[in-house]
Design an enzyme around this catalytic site. Structure first.
Site, PDB file in Angstrom:
ATOM      1  N   ASP A 135       0.833  -1.203   0.000  1.00 42.18           N
ATOM      2  CA  ASP A 135       0.000   0.000   0.000  1.00 42.18           C
ATOM      3  C   ASP A 135       0.862   1.245   0.000  1.00 42.18           C
ATOM      4  OD1 ASP A 135      -1.910   1.924   0.356  1.00 42.18           O
ATOM      5  OD2 ASP A 135      -2.548   1.252   2.340  1.00 42.18           O
TER       6      ASP A 135
ATOM      7  N   GLU B 212      -2.613  10.431  -0.194  1.00 46.58           N
ATOM      8  CA  GLU B 212      -3.890   9.715  -0.193  1.00 46.58           C
ATOM      9  C   GLU B 212      -4.247   9.277   1.211  1.00 46.58           C
ATOM     10  OE1 GLU B 212      -6.120   5.652  -0.786  1.00 46.58           O
ATOM     11  OE2 GLU B 212      -4.463   6.229   0.474  1.00 46.58           O
TER      12      GLU B 212
END
Ligand SMILES: *[C@@H]1O[C@H](CO)[C@@H](O)[C@H](O)[C@H]1NC(C)=O
Ligand SMILES: *[C@@H]1O[C@H](CO)[C@@H](O)[C@H](O)[C@H]1NC(C)=O
Ligand SMILES: *[C@@H]1O[C@H](CO)[C@@H](O)[C@H](O)[C@H]1NC(C)=O
Length: 720
Positions: free
Chosen positions: A361, A398
């Site tokens: 991620d 993000e």
């Protein structure tokens, strides 16, 4: 020309040399022939101008070693947004694009991010002992360069706060029903430090908010399941969208900023502090609790032994200090200009910032993006140019964004400041020129392919995975594996806000795709999300990376090169019908759904007409101007139909969300993961009188029906 050859001068015996004028004549003829061939060839079949050739070249350029090298480089250091190592990854991606000869640039924004300065936690047990928790992950040799500073476990945007000698109490998932169950047992959490387990569909921010409403003074949140027991799951607890200081507009340098004290800003941060907890640490505290016995429904689903929920007798000292800082974040872009339709954009996006090393991620996706750039650049060197413009987007920050509400079980992510700011800044151009947005976040988490899409892209997605080899079953395509696993074509819908597609779909109405391998990986947001984990568990041979890059690139090539866009609205109509059925079962005749039925029927027939027109035009391969214009006009209607689902007023109380089919419901426990306005109306009216309730829900049904009508008329392209 043939007759020129019919009477060649006969060479004399004395001389085999043709006379001089003949030389000249032959030379001219050959030039003419060459010229004709060159012109003809260039016009009808230049090298690699057809998408078939492009597709073949793209697939043949797949390698696993480039992907593994990119991932290793990107994950050398933890690279939290706004830090120096994060800037290093910005340069890495920018240099990669430019060294491939692509046109690349970075766009900077000022955004308010949040970092920890101090945290401590200790427990005082009833036997008189005290335990101080180190609140860190000793990653040992199992994670990248062990010496790097991984940010200490924290919740971004948590307020600073201290609680001394507060009783600990267990609240299960921290849902409303969990507090009701506690209330039923006479347990009052007021003044306590609440320990909650992540899951149950509730995002972090909602867990903290509920705890605060019930009077708790702080929250400790652990993530159960198949985790690394020593891992702490970092994450954000902010509500709202994008940079908190520039809600609804782009946080450009020198642009308008709200103050930290502004109600609209402070309302987005929780009222009480919180920290993540590892499973191991949670277990020690939970085992020591006395008080009320754990309800059996909770116990059955628990992975830890918790006999009593408290409060106490264990007391907790809790301290968290953090700072909110305005920092620079950078989105990086590479632009491959389209040859025939440069002003139509196909966008591929992935975020780059990570809580720690970010091997899954998000940099498994970044590695795929960089490899697609490499392969596109290779194709360009063979003469290929896309018909439409392709934009590769690498987003920042993000992880700090937010998650207003994960509606599906796969609640796993926070979201996206960088992409939201950019979409807000480019709204008009995106609205008029974006063909599609293709998102990949955690590309590879483990086995099994998952995909989400706005439904007009379903067919393309399924066609493309027929062309890519399955990474886990030799000799099978991804489609064969997918079909054997999914009795129905289980494509997820994009109503969630857990990755960068949210702003594109829910704010700008751009048809989108999202995909990933594997789900619920155990190192999520912990210091163990490292390159070592990837090569040992996630994707040892990088074949899953190859597969994701393959699907992602092929989708882009079709959308960028197919003369008629590969959109199919018949599947959208069918999906809308199924949504209506689910809604109808839920509401059981409370309101009339006939406006919805009528508009869906009309949408379905417009979809059928568009499909027939598509087939007809596809057969016309001539390059006559009229046919080309007709194709472009059809393409525009196929693009703009999705925009029809947007509503200027947006969702009630959450105007930023414009899409009335896909968006998050504000009630995390809502049963609907589509028609968010209707879902909200249902939740909002539970305590109202029947007639009020009916009126409010009926109004939202009408709004959705009108949105579908707008999409229908955009697809038909005719004025009423
Ligand atoms: C819980 O305790 C607090 C503080 O003692 C009190 O104000 C509150 O009313 C109690 N809640 C319930 C539901 O009894
Ligand atoms: C005291 O209780 C805690 C929590 O139950 C336990 O971990 C610890 O070992 C106990 N210490 C002693 C000395 O019994
Ligand atoms: C690439 O795949 C081959 C064949 O499966 C494998 O032997 C090799 O180790 C892989 N390379 C990397 C870098 O994973």
């Amino acid at each position: 020309m043939a007759q020129l050859w019919s009477k060649p001068p006969v060479p004399t015996a004395a001389s085999t040399k043709p006379p001089r004028p003949l030389y000249t004549f032959l030379f001219i003829v050959i030039l003419c022939i060459l010229g004709f061939y060159t012109l003809h060839y260039a016009h009808s079949a230049p090298p690699l101008s057809t998408s078939q050739n492009a597709l073949r070249l793209f697939l043949s350029a797949a390698t696993n070693f480039t992907l593994s090298a990119y991932l290793r480089d990107l994950t050398l250091h933890p690279h939290l947004a706004g830090t120096k190592p994060s800037l290093r990854t910005t340069h890495y991606v920018l240099n990669h694009f430019t060294s491939l000869g692509l046109r690349a640039h970075a766009v900077a924004y000022d955004a308010l991010l949040s970092y920890p300065t101090h945290s401590s936690l200790s427990a005082h047990f009833s036997n008189g002992t005290e335990l101080v928790f180190p609140l860190s992950e000793s990653t040992g040799s199992g994670s990248g360069n062990g010496n790097d500073a991984v940010v200490r476990p924290y919740h971004a945007y948590s307020p600073s706060g201290t609680a001394r000698g507060a009783m600990a109490v267990f609240v299960n998932f921290g849902r409303e029903e969990d507090y009701r169950a506690l209330g039923g047992m006479g347990v009052n959490v007021s003044g306590c430090v609440v320990i909650a387990r992540k899951g149950g569909g509730l995002p972090r921010a909602a867990v903290v908010e509920r705890a605060a409403l019930n009077g708790a003074v702080a929250v400790l949140l652990y993530t159960g399941g198949d985790r690394f027991r020593k891992g702490f799951e970092r994450g954000t607890v902010m509500r709202g969208l994008g940079d908190p200081l520039s809600p609804g507009w782009a946080g450009v340098e020198g642009g308008e900023k709200l103050g930290l004290g502004d109600d609209e800003v402070s309302g987005r941060f929780p009222k009480i502090p919180s920290l993540p907890l590892s499973v191991d640490d949670a277990e020690v505290i939970l085992e020591s609790l006395g008080g009320a016995p754990t309800p059996s429904e909770w116990r059955d689903a628990l992975d830890l032994k918790v006999d009593h929920v408290g409060p106490g007798p264990t007391l907790v000292d809790f301290d968290y200090q953090g700072e909110k800082k305005v920092v620079k974040i950078h989105n990086v872009f590479a632009v491959i200009k389209g040859l025939e339709e440069p002003e139509r954009y196909v966008l591929l996006g992935n975020h780059r910032d990570a809580w720690t090393y970010g091997a899954v991620d998000p940099n498994s996706g970044t590695a795929a993006l960089l490899d697609i750039a490499r392969r596109f650049s290779l194709m360009m060197r063979s003469g290929w140019r896309p018909r439409r413009t392709i934009v590769l987007c690498s987003w920042d920050a993000e992880e700090f964004g937010m998650m207003s509400n994960p509606v599906t079980k796969s609640e796993k992510k926070s979201w996206e400041i960088g992409s939201t700011e950019w979409v807000e800044q480019n709204l008009v151009n995106l609205g008029s020129k974006a063909v599609a947005y293709l998102n990949v976040d955690c590309a590879v988490q483990g086995p099994g392919f998952f995909a989400g899409a706005t439904p007009q892209l379903d067919n393309l997605l399924l066609e493309v995975i027929k062309k890519v080899e399955d990474p886990d079953s030799e000799g099978e395509t991804m489609y064969q594996k997918w079909a054997s696993r999914n009795s129905e074509n289980n494509i997820e819908r994009l109503g969630r806000v857990d990755s960068d597609f949210a702003a594109f779909v829910q704010h700008a109405g751009v048809p989108s795709v999202d995909m990933y391998y594997g789900a619920d990986f155990p190192t999520y947001h912990t210091a163990f999300d490292s390159y070592d984990w990837m090569i040992n568990y996630g994707d040892p041979s990088f074949k899953r990376h190859v597969a994701v890059a393959g699907v992602w690139g092929l989708l882009a090539l079709h959308l960028a090169d197919d003369p008629i866009l590969p959109f199919n609205y018949i599947s959208y109509a069918e999906q809308l019908k199924r949504h209506k059925e689910v809604l109808s079962n839920l509401l059981g005749g409370l309101v009339s759904l006939s406006p919805l039925s009528t508009s869906i029927q009309d949408f379905a027939s417009a979809a059928k007409e568009a499909e027939i027109e598509t087939q007809k035009l596809r057969e016309q391969e001539t390059t006559s101007e009229l046919v080309v214009l007709k194709k472009r006009a059809l393409n525009d209607r196929l693009i703009f139909a999705e925009r029809g689902f947007l509503d200027t007023d947006g969702l009630e109380g959450r105007r930023w969300f414009k899409h009335l089919i896909y968006g998050p419901s504000s009630d995390p426990e809502s049963k609907l993961d589509f028609f968010p306005g209707i879902a909200d109306a249902i939740s909002r009216t539970t305590r109202m009188s029947l007639s009020q309730k009916k009126a409010i829900i009926q109004h939202e049904v009408w709004r959705v029906a009108r949105a579908i009508q707008r999409a229908t008329s955009a697809l038909r392209g005719e004025l009423t």
